[in-house]
Design a protein around this motif. Structure first.
Motif, PDB file in Angstrom:
ATOM      1  N   GLU A 176       0.819  -1.221   0.000  1.00 46.73           N
ATOM      2  CA  GLU A 176       0.000   0.000   0.000  1.00 46.73           C
ATOM      3  C   GLU A 176       0.849   1.265   0.000  1.00 46.73           C
ATOM      4  OE1 GLU A 176      -3.717  -1.979   2.535  1.00 46.73           O
ATOM      5  OE2 GLU A 176      -2.392  -0.522   3.484  1.00 46.73           O
TER       6      GLU A 176
ATOM      7  N   TRP B 222      -0.439   4.389  -1.917  1.00 42.24           N
ATOM      8  CA  TRP B 222      -1.886   4.516  -1.735  1.00 42.24           C
ATOM      9  C   TRP B 222      -2.431   5.864  -2.193  1.00 42.24           C
ATOM     10  CZ3 TRP B 222      -3.825   8.520   1.107  1.00 42.24           C
ATOM     11  CH2 TRP B 222      -2.937   9.187   1.969  1.00 42.24           C
TER      12      TRP B 222
ATOM     13  N   ASN C  95      -5.657   2.117  -2.238  1.00 42.80           N
ATOM     14  CA  ASN C  95      -4.795   1.164  -2.921  1.00 42.80           C
ATOM     15  C   ASN C  95      -5.601   0.357  -3.940  1.00 42.80           C
ATOM     16  OD1 ASN C  95      -2.211  -0.107  -3.251  1.00 42.80           O
ATOM     17  ND2 ASN C  95      -3.079  -1.919  -2.258  1.00 42.80           N
TER      18      ASN C  95
END
Length: 628
Positions: A90, A93, A173
């Motif tokens: 992530e 993100w 994400n």
């Protein structure tokens, strides 16, 4: 071959992706200088940059709060920890924030009616709400279900579901195509009032986007913050607003709970999970969901202001890397100082991280004291009181082992933990300083054929154990100490045939022919200069000595790598690499895994050094020896 529109156009830019905001900033500055001051390009670009700042801060704050175990530990939905793999997964993100800023900039040039928007128009807010509930919500619902089809899920949506524990960062994400579609859906309630009804306003745009982000963060929060009593008082409200529990079920049972924010559309589409409300009530009331008691606790402390930011609830990405002072921390130092004062006033230990190892639950608690305080004579009583309260709390909870970090077991402070064990002789929790394994790590890092070592900090707890162990192996130990009495006391502990291997020295010059230095007391560059070329400095001193000599090598502080099957570990322990902990921490882990029932406090039992070392290796812990 990469599926079309699955990768982000700037995914190879790394941190340089933020330069994509450069044209917006340049346009804002240029138009502000040469424009007429109306709602022109400069104002629009400034709004986009302001919105990005607000949205980024919002997601960061939600991320921080979701990792504050000392506040929300009992209401976490998924009990697993966020590990390094998820954090790396992530890492980018915030790509969608860049995308939406660029698309908003394009919209301004595409639709001239966006120029000159008023600040406020109540009608626009109502229109945006109606378009969201009547158009954006059902549109997202059906698109989301489409992304769960086999082809779309495998090539696009599976990326989002690879995160085991939902976090606010998880909301952002996703693949490039998914965020293109989501941005288009968001655009309906924004562009509709501005282009069709002509009642849009700046307040409407800010309110809608920020509310949208808040609700997205809420759904991926992994902490239940909405009380079930609210839905019991107004039953129909449960169909208008989802909860973190509701959305978490979509990540565990993916064919249910597809809605954006309104479960009403799941009810209409017959995809509403039957456990949604029961599980929400169970978690929000903490009924049957009390936090699991840790088997092992590592009681750490803060080193300094800058390192206090190296915690998962501050910046989880920063905490997932070995600590080093960064420039971006400097503006936050005044805020950190204020938090430090609040921590002192609160004077309670707090949980910062946890992981699972061999089915045992390990937690890290932190005493809210900074390193320099441990060297203030008037602070000793207060620090010991906090450590004592943490030990007693662990005892009440049923913790089996609590290990004391670095300064929390300082000899001058509490005798390496003996103060607490002697005062509370009925403790069920085992108090461990972990120094036995620290000594073992240092000793096993020495060359197998070593014949002579130079030892500073020779009469300390670790220095004494190292000296006694080495003299048993017929290794000559030059013990640097001015106290003949303390030297002779240690020498008398050795057997008669080994005592001659312990030699008292009072000056660094005595080691000018010795290439193995074990440093237990901080030494200056001038004192290092007496070491011959090719010397290796082993050390157990905090802070580590300066790497001054280029013709010498320097070992890191004693540490061990946790077994590969550790789960939920997502933060680095101070300057250690991922998965590596200080040896005293590892010593507590071994104590717990072995199920030993004795306290490990005070002087190190030299006879147990090899026992503890073999136990550590047996459980999969590995020595870490990085030489510079």
């Amino acid at each position: 071959m990469v599926t079309p529109l699955s990768a982000w156009p700037w995914q190879n830019l790394g941190a340089y992706k933020y330069l994509l905001y450069g044209p917006l900033l340049a346009q804002a500055v240029y138009s502000r200088i040469y424009g007429d001051g109306s709602m022109d390009k400069s104002t629009w670009c400034l709004h986009l940059i302001s919105l990005w700042s607000i949205r980024y801060s919002l997601f960061s704050l939600f991320n921080s709060f979701s990792n504050m175990l000392f506040i929300n530990g009992a209401r976490r939905i998924n009990r697993a920890g966020v590990d390094f793999n998820q954090i790396d997964h992530e890492w980018e993100w915030d790509n969608f924030l860049i995308l939406q800023a660029l698309m908003a900039s394009m919209a301004y040039y595409t639709f001239p009616s966006l120029e000159g928007l008023p600040v406020w128009n109540m009608g626009g807010l109502i229109t945006a709400l109606m378009l969201h509930c009547g158009v954006a919500e059902p549109l997202y619902y059906w698109v989301h279900r489409g992304f769960h089809g086999q082809y779309m899920f495998e090539n696009y949506h599976s990326l989002h579901h690879q995160s085991a524990v939902p976090q606010p960062a998880t909301a952002g994400n996703a693949t490039f195509l998914e965020h293109l579609v989501l941005t288009a859906i968001m655009g309906v309630p924004i562009l509709g009032p501005c282009l069709l009804w002509r009642n849009g306003s700046l307040v409407m745009i800010y309110c809608y986007i920020i509310t949208f982000d808040v609700l997205r963060c809420l759904g991926h929060f992994n902490v239940e913050v909405i009380p079930h009593q609210l839905f019991e008082a107004v039953p129909f409200l449960r169909y208008l607003l989802y909860t973190p529990t509701y959305h978490s079920l979509h990540h565990t049972e993916m064919d249910t709970n597809y809605c954006l924010f309104m479960p009403l559309y799941d009810a209409i589409g017959n995809t509403l999970n039957a456990n949604s409300w029961g599980l929400h009530k169970k978690i929000s009331s903490q009924s049957g969901y009390l936090e699991r008691v840790a088997d092992f606790v590592f009681l750490a402390h803060v080193v300094d202001l800058s390192s206090s930011m190296h915690a998962p609830f501050v910046w989880r990405s920063f905490a997932s890397m070995p600590f080093s002072m960064r420039l971006f921390q400097i503006p936050f130092l005044p805020l950190t100082f204020g938090v430090m004062l609040a921590m002192w006033a609160w004077a309670k230990t707090f949980k910062v991280s946890f992981y699972n190892l061999r089915g045992r639950f390990h937690q890290t608690w932190v005493v809210p004291r900074f390193g320099f305080q441990y060297f203030l004579p008037f602070a000793a009583e207060g620090i010991n009181k906090q450590i004592e309260e943490a030990i007693l709390k662990a005892d009440r909870l049923g913790v089996k082992v609590i290990s004391l970090a670095a300064l929390n077991k300082n000899e001058a402070l509490n005798g390496g933990g003996t103060l607490f064990v002697n005062k509370h002789q009925d403790l069920r929790v085992r108090v461990v300083h972990g120094n036995t394994l620290t000594a073992a790590v240092i000793l096993n890092d020495l060359p197998k054929d070593v014949k002579e070592v130079f030892l500073t900090g020779a009469t300390s707890k670790l220095g004494r154990a190292i000296a006694l162990y080495l003299c048993r192996k017929n290794v000559r130990v030059l013990m640097l100490t001015l106290s003949t009495e303390r030297f002779q006391k240690i020498q008398r502990e050795a057997t008669l045939d080994c005592q001659s291997y312990l030699v008292q020295v009072t000056k660094y010059q005595a080691a000018r022919n010795c290439k193995t230095w074990i440093v237990g007391k901080w030494i200056t560059p001038r004192e290092q200069s007496w070491a011959p070329a090719g010397t290796h400095f082993h050390q157990f001193v905090v802070p580590p000595i300066l790497t001054f000599r280029r013709d010498c090598t320097y070992g890191d502080l004693a540490a061990m790598r946790l077994p590969a099957d550790v789960q939920g570990l997502g933060s680095c322990e101070y300057t250690m690499d991922r998965g590596v902990v200080h040896a005293c921490h590892a010593g507590g882990v071994v104590h717990s895994l072995e199920g030993w029932t004795h306290h490990e406090v005070g002087a190190i039992d030299v006879d147990r050094i090899d026992i503890v070392w073999e136990a550590a290796l047996k459980h999969g812990l590995k020595p870490v020896s990085i030489k510079n």
